[in-house]
Design a protein around this motif. Structure first.
Motif, PDB file in Angstrom:
ATOM      1  N   MET A  28       0.833  -1.206   0.000  1.00 17.96           N
ATOM      2  CA  MET A  28       0.000   0.000   0.000  1.00 17.96           C
ATOM      3  C   MET A  28       0.866   1.254   0.000  1.00 17.96           C
ATOM      4  SD  MET A  28      -2.853  -1.266   2.761  1.00 17.96           S
ATOM      5  CE  MET A  28      -3.686   0.315   2.898  1.00 17.96           C
ATOM      6  N   MET A  29       1.917   1.236   0.789  1.00 14.48           N
ATOM      7  CA  MET A  29       2.815   2.389   0.861  1.00 14.48           C
ATOM      8  C   MET A  29       3.546   2.583  -0.467  1.00 14.48           C
ATOM      9  SD  MET A  29       2.995   3.362   4.437  1.00 14.48           S
ATOM     10  CE  MET A  29       4.480   4.229   4.408  1.00 14.48           C
ATOM     11  N   ALA A  30       4.023   1.488  -1.064  1.00 12.10           N
ATOM     12  CA  ALA A  30       4.759   1.576  -2.324  1.00 12.10           C
ATOM     13  C   ALA A  30       3.888   2.116  -3.452  1.00 12.10           C
ATOM     14  CB  ALA A  30       5.319   0.210  -2.700  1.00 12.10           C
ATOM     15  N   ARG A  31       2.603   1.758  -3.445  1.00  8.60           N
ATOM     16  CA  ARG A  31       1.694   2.235  -4.495  1.00  8.60           C
ATOM     17  C   ARG A  31       1.159   3.636  -4.224  1.00  8.60           C
ATOM     18  NH1 ARG A  31      -0.306  -3.226  -4.073  1.00  8.60           N
ATOM     19  NH2 ARG A  31      -1.957  -2.464  -2.736  1.00  8.60           N
ATOM     20  N   GLY A  32       1.464   4.197  -3.060  1.00  8.13           N
ATOM     21  CA  GLY A  32       0.993   5.534  -2.731  1.00  8.13           C
ATOM     22  C   GLY A  32      -0.475   5.575  -2.332  1.00  8.13           C
ATOM     23  N   GLU A  33      -1.035   4.440  -1.949  1.00  7.03           N
ATOM     24  CA  GLU A  33      -2.446   4.386  -1.550  1.00  7.03           C
ATOM     25  C   GLU A  33      -2.684   5.041  -0.199  1.00  7.03           C
ATOM     26  OE1 GLU A  33      -3.699   0.309  -1.642  1.00  7.03           O
ATOM     27  OE2 GLU A  33      -3.210   0.094  -3.758  1.00  7.03           O
ATOM     28  N   VAL A  34      -1.641   5.111   0.617  1.00 10.61           N
ATOM     29  CA  VAL A  34      -1.712   5.720   1.945  1.00 10.61           C
ATOM     30  C   VAL A  34      -0.531   6.657   2.109  1.00 10.61           C
ATOM     31  CG1 VAL A  34      -2.995   3.823   3.039  1.00 10.61           C
ATOM     32  CG2 VAL A  34      -0.505   3.746   2.950  1.00 10.61           C
ATOM     33  N   GLN A  35      -0.668   7.595   3.010  1.00  6.22           N
ATOM     34  CA  GLN A  35       0.394   8.577   3.223  1.00  6.22           C
ATOM     35  C   GLN A  35       1.296   8.207   4.401  1.00  6.22           C
ATOM     36  OE1 GLN A  35       0.903  11.151   1.087  1.00  6.22           O
ATOM     37  NE2 GLN A  35      -0.703  10.133  -0.069  1.00  6.22           N
ATOM     38  N   THR A  36       0.740   7.482   5.370  1.00  8.47           N
ATOM     39  CA  THR A  36       1.507   7.176   6.572  1.00  8.47           C
ATOM     40  C   THR A  36       1.379   5.698   6.940  1.00  8.47           C
ATOM     41  OG1 THR A  36      -0.334   7.603   8.085  1.00  8.47           O
ATOM     42  CG2 THR A  36       1.042   9.506   7.485  1.00  8.47           C
ATOM     43  N   SER A  49       3.644  -1.877  16.040  1.00  8.69           N
ATOM     44  CA  SER A  49       4.808  -2.624  16.529  1.00  8.69           C
ATOM     45  C   SER A  49       5.038  -3.894  15.711  1.00  8.69           C
ATOM     46  CB  SER A  49       4.667  -2.952  18.017  1.00  8.69           C
ATOM     47  OG  SER A  49       3.555  -3.791  18.246  1.00  8.69           O
ATOM     48  N   ALA A  50       3.970  -4.576  15.316  1.00  8.38           N
ATOM     49  CA  ALA A  50       4.116  -5.774  14.481  1.00  8.38           C
ATOM     50  C   ALA A  50       4.671  -5.392  13.110  1.00  8.38           C
ATOM     51  CB  ALA A  50       2.788  -6.495  14.328  1.00  8.38           C
ATOM     52  N   PHE A  51       4.186  -4.289  12.556  1.00  7.27           N
ATOM     53  CA  PHE A  51       4.706  -3.849  11.270  1.00  7.27           C
ATOM     54  C   PHE A  51       6.205  -3.584  11.362  1.00  7.27           C
ATOM     55  CE2 PHE A  51       6.038  -0.315   8.543  1.00  7.27           C
ATOM     56  CZ  PHE A  51       5.879  -0.916   7.314  1.00  7.27           C
ATOM     57  N   TYR A  52       6.626  -2.820  12.357  1.00  6.51           N
ATOM     58  CA  TYR A  52       8.048  -2.485  12.479  1.00  6.51           C
ATOM     59  C   TYR A  52       8.892  -3.710  12.813  1.00  6.51           C
ATOM     60  CZ  TYR A  52       7.040   2.410  11.850  1.00  6.51           C
ATOM     61  OH  TYR A  52       6.654   3.607  11.310  1.00  6.51           O
ATOM     62  N   LYS A  53       8.303  -4.691  13.479  1.00  4.22           N
ATOM     63  CA  LYS A  53       9.026  -5.928  13.790  1.00  4.22           C
ATOM     64  C   LYS A  53       9.352  -6.714  12.516  1.00  4.22           C
ATOM     65  CE  LYS A  53       8.543 -10.220  16.410  1.00  4.22           C
ATOM     66  NZ  LYS A  53       7.694 -10.974  17.340  1.00  4.22           N
ATOM     67  N   TYR A  54       8.394  -6.760  11.569  1.00  9.38           N
ATOM     68  CA  TYR A  54       8.538  -7.620  10.391  1.00  9.38           C
ATOM     69  C   TYR A  54       8.904  -6.905   9.094  1.00  9.38           C
ATOM     70  CZ  TYR A  54       6.289 -11.166  13.284  1.00  9.38           C
ATOM     71  OH  TYR A  54       5.997 -12.045  14.277  1.00  9.38           O
ATOM     72  N   ARG A  55       8.848  -5.595   9.062  1.00  7.62           N
ATOM     73  CA  ARG A  55       8.971  -4.879   7.777  1.00  7.62           C
ATOM     74  C   ARG A  55      10.265  -5.162   7.030  1.00  7.62           C
ATOM     75  NH1 ARG A  55      10.429   1.422   8.912  1.00  7.62           N
ATOM     76  NH2 ARG A  55      12.176   0.967  10.272  1.00  7.62           N
ATOM     77  N   GLU A  56      11.362  -5.393   7.715  1.00  7.81           N
ATOM     78  CA  GLU A  56      12.628  -5.669   7.043  1.00  7.81           C
ATOM     79  C   GLU A  56      12.897  -7.167   6.904  1.00  7.81           C
ATOM     80  OE1 GLU A  56      14.437  -3.336   5.581  1.00  7.81           O
ATOM     81  OE2 GLU A  56      13.043  -1.814   6.296  1.00  7.81           O
ATOM     82  N   LEU A  57      11.893  -7.982   7.258  1.00 10.89           N
ATOM     83  CA  LEU A  57      12.088  -9.434   7.264  1.00 10.89           C
ATOM     84  C   LEU A  57      11.192 -10.188   6.302  1.00 10.89           C
ATOM     85  CD1 LEU A  57      12.397  -9.858  11.132  1.00 10.89           C
ATOM     86  CD2 LEU A  57      14.258  -9.771   9.457  1.00 10.89           C
ATOM     87  N   VAL A  58      10.134  -9.552   5.802  1.00 15.64           N
ATOM     88  CA  VAL A  58       9.241 -10.232   4.856  1.00 15.64           C
ATOM     89  C   VAL A  58       9.175  -9.446   3.559  1.00 15.64           C
ATOM     90  CG1 VAL A  58       7.820 -11.403   6.585  1.00 15.64           C
ATOM     91  CG2 VAL A  58       7.154  -9.148   5.799  1.00 15.64           C
ATOM     92  N   PHE A  59       9.203 -10.201   2.454  1.00 23.07           N
ATOM     93  CA  PHE A  59       9.200  -9.610   1.125  1.00 23.07           C
ATOM     94  C   PHE A  59       8.303 -10.446   0.228  1.00 23.07           C
ATOM     95  CE2 PHE A  59      13.294  -9.145   3.170  1.00 23.07           C
ATOM     96  CZ  PHE A  59      13.469  -7.784   3.154  1.00 23.07           C
ATOM     97  N   VAL A  60       7.859  -9.845  -0.849  1.00 23.15           N
ATOM     98  CA  VAL A  60       7.037 -10.553  -1.818  1.00 23.15           C
ATOM     99  C   VAL A  60       7.929 -11.081  -2.928  1.00 23.15           C
ATOM    100  CG1 VAL A  60       5.171 -10.337  -3.492  1.00 23.15           C
ATOM    101  CG2 VAL A  60       5.028  -9.126  -1.328  1.00 23.15           C
ATOM    102  N   GLN A  61       7.776 -12.347  -3.272  1.00 27.48           N
ATOM    103  CA  GLN A  61       8.462 -12.929  -4.431  1.00 27.48           C
ATOM    104  C   GLN A  61       7.558 -12.666  -5.622  1.00 27.48           C
ATOM    105  OE1 GLN A  61      11.426 -14.437  -5.026  1.00 27.48           O
ATOM    106  NE2 GLN A  61      10.800 -14.566  -7.131  1.00 27.48           N
TER     107      GLN A  61
END
Length: 147
Positions: A28-36, A49-61
């Motif tokens: 959502m952030m990459a597509r610009g659908e949301v601002q924050t 907190s869950a987002f910040y915990k996983y954001r650098e650990l999960v990616f889409v193939q």
């Protein structure tokens, strides 16, 4: 010494919900659908907190075809609108112009090299070349590379 990170490719259905939602927030952030981040995590019902915990650990193939590229070599007559017609045609067929390089025209001829994303094209590469060669001013169109 820092341990080298190991990655695994797993099916979406076995991911914990927080990881799956983290991916959705990143998209959502990459597509610009949301601002924050706050706005995104609220929409998918995920804690910050869950987002910040996983954001650098999960990616889409992404789909393997999503990054398919070709490199075209074109010889065009150096006259107004010829290159524009070619580029618009490629875009109309769903091609995505990634790079374009044009040498200085010599003897009324311009040499063009263009890298094109073809994953979303609605015609084959061969048909694209056939179409390009039909335009006035296009003297040569050939694929010189695939990736």
């Amino acid at each position: 010494m820092k341990k080298k990170r190991q990655f695994y490719l797993v099916a979406e259905e076995i991911l914990p919900e927080a990881m799956w939602k983290t991916v959705k927030v990143k998209e959502m952030m990459a597509r610009g659908e949301v601002q924050t981040v706050n706005e995104a995590v609220q929409q998918v019902e995920l804690s910050r907190s869950a987002f910040y915990k996983y954001r650098e650990l999960v990616f889409v193939q992404h789909d393997i075809d999503a990054d398919r590229l070709i490199t075209l070599f074109l010889i065009l007559e150096h006259r107004s609108g010829t290159l524009s017609t070619v580029l618009n045609s490629i875009a109309n067929f769903g091609g995505n112009i990634i790079t374009i390089n044009q040498g200085v025209p010599m003897g009324e001829i311009a040499h063009i090299t263009a890298t094109i994303g073809i994953a979303q094209m609605n015609i084959s590469v061969d048909d694209l070349l056939t179409q390009l060669l039909q335009f006035p001013g296009v003297r040569k169109a050939e694929v010189v590379g695939y990736s």
